[in-house]
Design a protein around this motif. Sequence first.
Motif, mmCIF file in Angstrom:
data_model
loop_
_atom_site.group_PDB
_atom_site.id
_atom_site.type_symbol
_atom_site.label_atom_id
_atom_site.label_comp_id
_atom_site.label_asym_id
_atom_site.label_seq_id
_atom_site.Cartn_x
_atom_site.Cartn_y
_atom_site.Cartn_z
ATOM 1 N N ALA A 139 0.821 -1.211 0.000
ATOM 2 C CA ALA A 139 0.000 0.000 0.000
ATOM 3 C C ALA A 139 0.857 1.265 0.000
ATOM 4 O O ALA A 139 0.470 2.283 -0.568
ATOM 5 C CB ALA A 139 -0.938 0.003 1.207
ATOM 6 N N ARG A 140 2.011 1.203 0.660
ATOM 7 C CA ARG A 140 2.886 2.375 0.712
ATOM 8 C C ARG A 140 3.662 2.519 -0.590
ATOM 9 O O ARG A 140 4.024 1.548 -1.229
ATOM 10 C CB ARG A 140 3.878 2.259 1.871
ATOM 11 N N LYS A 141 3.942 3.750 -0.933
ATOM 12 C CA LYS A 141 4.834 4.020 -2.053
ATOM 13 C C LYS A 141 6.277 3.992 -1.562
ATOM 14 O O LYS A 141 6.548 4.177 -0.367
ATOM 15 C CB LYS A 141 4.509 5.381 -2.679
ATOM 16 N N GLN A 142 7.180 3.764 -2.486
ATOM 17 C CA GLN A 142 8.592 3.703 -2.125
ATOM 18 C C GLN A 142 9.033 4.982 -1.423
ATOM 19 O O GLN A 142 9.745 4.941 -0.410
ATOM 20 C CB GLN A 142 9.426 3.474 -3.390
ATOM 21 N N GLU A 143 8.580 6.127 -1.938
ATOM 22 C CA GLU A 143 8.981 7.408 -1.360
ATOM 23 C C GLU A 143 8.456 7.575 0.067
ATOM 24 O O GLU A 143 9.093 8.228 0.901
ATOM 25 C CB GLU A 143 8.474 8.558 -2.232
ATOM 26 N N GLN A 144 7.293 6.995 0.357
ATOM 27 C CA GLN A 144 6.734 7.105 1.702
ATOM 28 C C GLN A 144 7.580 6.344 2.717
ATOM 29 O O GLN A 144 7.784 6.807 3.844
ATOM 30 C CB GLN A 144 5.297 6.575 1.707
ATOM 31 N N ILE A 145 8.065 5.179 2.325
ATOM 32 C CA ILE A 145 8.906 4.406 3.243
ATOM 33 C C ILE A 145 10.237 5.114 3.463
ATOM 34 O O ILE A 145 10.738 5.192 4.596
ATOM 35 C CB ILE A 145 9.123 2.981 2.706
ATOM 36 N N VAL A 146 10.804 5.652 2.401
ATOM 37 C CA VAL A 146 12.064 6.384 2.546
ATOM 38 C C VAL A 146 11.866 7.585 3.473
ATOM 39 O O VAL A 146 12.713 7.875 4.331
ATOM 40 C CB VAL A 146 12.596 6.835 1.175
ATOM 41 N N ALA A 147 10.742 8.281 3.325
ATOM 42 C CA ALA A 147 10.463 9.427 4.196
ATOM 43 C C ALA A 147 10.340 8.994 5.651
ATOM 44 O O ALA A 147 10.803 9.698 6.563
ATOM 45 C CB ALA A 147 9.180 10.123 3.736
ATOM 46 N N GLU A 148 9.731 7.828 5.891
ATOM 47 C CA GLU A 148 9.614 7.316 7.259
ATOM 48 C C GLU A 148 10.987 6.977 7.829
ATOM 49 O O GLU A 148 11.283 7.273 8.993
ATOM 50 C CB GLU A 148 8.712 6.084 7.269
ATOM 51 N N LEU A 149 11.835 6.381 7.022
ATOM 52 C CA LEU A 149 13.193 6.069 7.478
ATOM 53 C C LEU A 149 13.970 7.352 7.785
ATOM 54 O O LEU A 149 14.713 7.422 8.775
ATOM 55 C CB LEU A 149 13.924 5.247 6.416
ATOM 56 N N ARG A 150 13.777 8.358 6.954
ATOM 57 C CA ARG A 150 14.450 9.642 7.189
ATOM 58 C C ARG A 150 13.940 10.281 8.475
ATOM 59 O O ARG A 150 14.714 10.867 9.243
ATOM 60 C CB ARG A 150 14.212 10.563 5.987
ATOM 61 N N ARG A 151 12.640 10.158 8.724
ATOM 62 C CA ARG A 151 12.058 10.714 9.948
ATOM 63 C C ARG A 151 12.655 10.059 11.189
ATOM 64 O O ARG A 151 12.759 10.689 12.253
ATOM 65 C CB ARG A 151 10.537 10.518 9.929
ATOM 66 N N LEU A 152 13.064 8.801 11.057
ATOM 67 C CA LEU A 152 13.677 8.083 12.173
ATOM 68 C C LEU A 152 15.145 8.454 12.369
ATOM 69 O O LEU A 152 15.813 7.907 13.251
ATOM 70 C CB LEU A 152 13.557 6.572 11.944
#
Length: 250
Positions: A139-152
């Motif tokens: 369901a998530r887009k690749q960019e959304q996961i990268v943004a979550e990793l960056r937020r961490l």
Amino acid sequence: MAAGHEWLRHQIVTELRQQTHQLMSTAASDQAAVLRAVADLNERVDAVARNVERVLDALRDQGVRNAIAGGSATSDVHRRHLDLAQDYRRLVRQEVRFLVRLLCPRLDGEGDTDLARRRAETARRLVELLFEPLDQPMARKQEQIVAELRRLGLTTEVPDFQAQFGTAFRKAATLRDAVVGLPHTGHLDFLADVTVLPPDRYEAWDGKQSDGAPPEFLIAPAYVIAGDRPQALTQPIVFVAPVIRPGAGR
């Protein structure tokens, strides 16, 4: 299955008796009627035979499904799950492991155990983002996961990360689509309490565990195939404090 066969036999016998009675009633007086009755009987017998085949096929299919669900038979579906489970394990062991090394470089003054634990925690989060829930399309887009990793606070801008993560993302999405397409779906057992597992029931994430040390937390859950008796096709991958070797580096 036996009850189904008996019901079908009774239906055929009843049908033939009815048609035979009609033939005997008309045979003496009307030859044309007899011929029509014979033709009708043939058509009805053929129809019954077709229905019998459909019912028997359905019974056989249900028997196979029950056997698979009960763990007493292996089917093409089950073998496909075995392949997908190994694909999942390889993705975790190879792609995810490589990605967390890029995302988590050693910090100044950071010891080996702290680095290993931090990378394992990142791997756990990455597994969740890529594979949960396993039995639904990505369901998530690749960019959304990268943004979550960056937020961490992870280093997503390092060289090679974007390309390597894109490959892992596509493989994970393909795997999830394949799981969704199977009659008996699979899932990841995120609820397992790995702290009570004996050593032969899990895989240690980072080399050999310290003597006597229990697993600290789950990184990659077991791949479980659904059914009346759910079956784990991989062992959970867990973090256990690694043995510290002199001179161990990055």
